[in-house]
Design a protein around this motif. Structure first.
Motif, PDB file in Angstrom:
ATOM      1  N   GLY A   1      16.822  -4.569  80.171  1.00 34.48           N
ATOM      2  CA  GLY A   1      17.976  -4.143  79.597  1.00 34.48           C
ATOM      3  C   GLY A   1      17.786  -4.103  78.056  1.00 34.48           C
TER       4      GLY A   1
ATOM      5  N   ALA B   1      14.221   1.231  81.763  1.00 31.93           N
ATOM      6  CA  ALA B   1      14.760   0.625  80.564  1.00 31.93           C
ATOM      7  C   ALA B   1      15.419   1.494  79.598  1.00 31.93           C
TER       8      ALA B   1
ATOM      9  N   SER C   1      21.174   0.667  79.509  1.00 31.43           N
ATOM     10  CA  SER C   1      21.510  -0.893  80.005  1.00 31.43           C
ATOM     11  C   SER C   1      23.004  -0.806  80.473  1.00 31.43           C
ATOM     12  N   ARG C   2      23.691   0.089  80.960  1.00 32.00           N
ATOM     13  CA  ARG C   2      25.180  -0.105  81.249  1.00 32.00           C
ATOM     14  C   ARG C   2      25.382  -0.259  82.617  1.00 32.00           C
ATOM     15  N   GLY C   3      26.313  -0.738  83.051  1.00 35.41           N
ATOM     16  CA  GLY C   3      26.697  -1.046  84.567  1.00 35.41           C
ATOM     17  C   GLY C   3      27.565   0.020  85.210  1.00 35.41           C
TER      18      GLY C   3
ATOM     19  N   ASN D   1      21.521  -9.581  82.621  1.00 39.45           N
ATOM     20  CA  ASN D   1      22.291  -8.127  82.626  1.00 39.45           C
ATOM     21  C   ASN D   1      21.215  -7.203  83.462  1.00 39.45           C
ATOM     22  N   ALA D   2      19.897  -7.079  83.249  1.00 35.55           N
ATOM     23  CA  ALA D   2      19.228  -6.376  84.102  1.00 35.55           C
ATOM     24  C   ALA D   2      19.390  -6.755  85.756  1.00 35.55           C
TER      25      ALA D   2
ATOM     26  N   ARG E   1      22.626  -5.740  87.341  1.00 35.41           N
ATOM     27  CA  ARG E   1      22.527  -4.048  87.606  1.00 35.41           C
ATOM     28  C   ARG E   1      21.662  -3.794  88.827  1.00 35.41           C
TER      29      ARG E   1
END
Length: 377
Positions: A11, A39, A61-63, A87-88, A91
């Protein structure tokens, strides 16, 4: 034997996670593994994943559906997806929802948010923990946290950062001259200027050093949202502190320091602590998270938020050459007990082989069973 294919998902790429993925990618490629790193584009410029022999695919790094769809396309056909950070991991779990690919998660840190943001973060932790076939946590505390969030298999997986390379010998005089620390003690800290990093406590401690002769200089490397507020405090109080902003030579700054300080509210395997001990720079750190486990007896530990104890610990080290020398010698000895890059890579590869053994027999277990009822927050 078939060639293992793995996707590493990052992320924001904090110092620890970005350097870890770079090290991991190079080590896996050297062992015949096909590695793709997903990334944000700027991270390849910082860590040169292509130079490590990996394929690099820029993925924000968005969802949102577009970003998740891009990640899904990269993960198609992989044997293992390895996400670094919560976060990663969330996703990656979304991208793998319709794919029978096992997910490994390295858990580097814990949240500092409160209220609604804290609740959202805990929900994300549960999603990440329950989606993972294996969670590798960087401290024992994080292993326990992952289990509380519903992880079926959570193991200690310390992250080994590459040792300092290319450091001038001796590096100190030029750096000290640049900072204005010739003939006076130099105290160094580094990290993002965020509320939980303890910079306010360090500034409070620096006020107590104004009576020293000579007055120690505190050098703070890092950038972040608190920069302006901290600078106002320095200017208003006439504090012996220099905010250096983002620096690419933190190792050289540490090597020139008399004392390193880590004042944050929570840390797992803080890069600053690792570099200070490896370099033999006495460290004063808060006794939080994974720090005591990391440093053992090779650092002075103080409570978080206690500027009086922090100031006193630094003052003692500056005034006591014997204790200073004792910690300087203890640091490299403690660092020698940490897992090496080779050992870290071997552990990760053994996890991959558990989940999808090679040799023509096809993949191993792909998705974990449903979470046991009642596990979680």
């Amino acid at each position: 034997m078939t060639q293992l294919r793995t996707v590493q998902v990052l992320g924001g790429g904090g110092t620890g996670s970005g350097a870890h993925v770079r090290s991991l990618a190079a080590g896996l490629v050297a062992r015949g593994v096909r590695v793709t790193v997903c990334a944000p584009a700027e991270l390849d410029r910082s860590y040169d994943f292509l130079g490590a022999g990996a394929r690099f695919v820029p993925v924000p790094s968005r969802g949102d559906p577009l970003a998740v769809g891009a990640l899904r396309a990269v993960c198609t056909g992989a044997d293992v997806v390895h996400a670094h950070g919560v976060n990663a991991a969330v996703r990656s779990a979304m991208a793998l929802a319709a794919q029978p690919v096992p997910l490994v998660v390295t858990w580097h840190s814990r949240p500092h948010a409160a209220g609604a943001r804290g609740q959202l973060r805990r929900l994300m932790e549960r999603k990440a923990a329950r989606a993972a076939a294996v969670v590798l946590a960087t401290s024992s505390e994080l292993v326990d946290r992952a289990r509380r969030r519903g992880a079926r298999d959570a193991r200690l997986g310390p992250v080994a950062l590459p040792p300092p390379r290319g450091l001038a010998d001796p590096p100190g005089e030029k750096v000290r001259s640049e900072l204005g620390a010739v003939g006076r003690p130099l105290v160094v800290t580094a990290g993002p200027l965020e509320p939980h990093r303890g910079h306010g406590t360090l500034l409070d401690a620096s006020r107590r050093w104004l009576g020293h002769d000579p007055v120690p200089l505190v050098a703070v490397a890092g950038e972040g949202p608190r920069r302006a507020a901290l600078q106002r405090r320095v200017d208003t109080g006439g504090l012996p502190v220099r905010l250096l902003g983002r620096r690419d030579d933190v190792t050289a700054l540490l090597a020139a320091a008399d004392v390193a300080v880590l004042a944050g509210r929570w840390e797992a395997r803080a890069p600053l602590a690792q570099e200070a001990l490896r370099l033999g720079v006495p460290l004063v750190a808060t006794a939080v998270g994974g720090v005591p486990e990391l440093v053992g007896d090779a650092a002075e530990l103080v409570p978080y938020g206690d500027s009086v104890r922090l100031a006193a610990a630094v003052s003692r080290l500056l005034a006591d050459p014997a204790r200073h020398a004792e910690l300087a010698a203890a640091g490299p000895r403690q660092a020698a007990t940490w897992p090496t890059e080779e050992e870290t890579i071997a552990q990760v590869l053994s996890v991959y082989d558990e989940l999808c053994p090679r040799g023509g027999h096809g993949p191993g277990p792909r998705r974990p069973a449903a979470a046991p009822p009642g596990q979680g927050a």
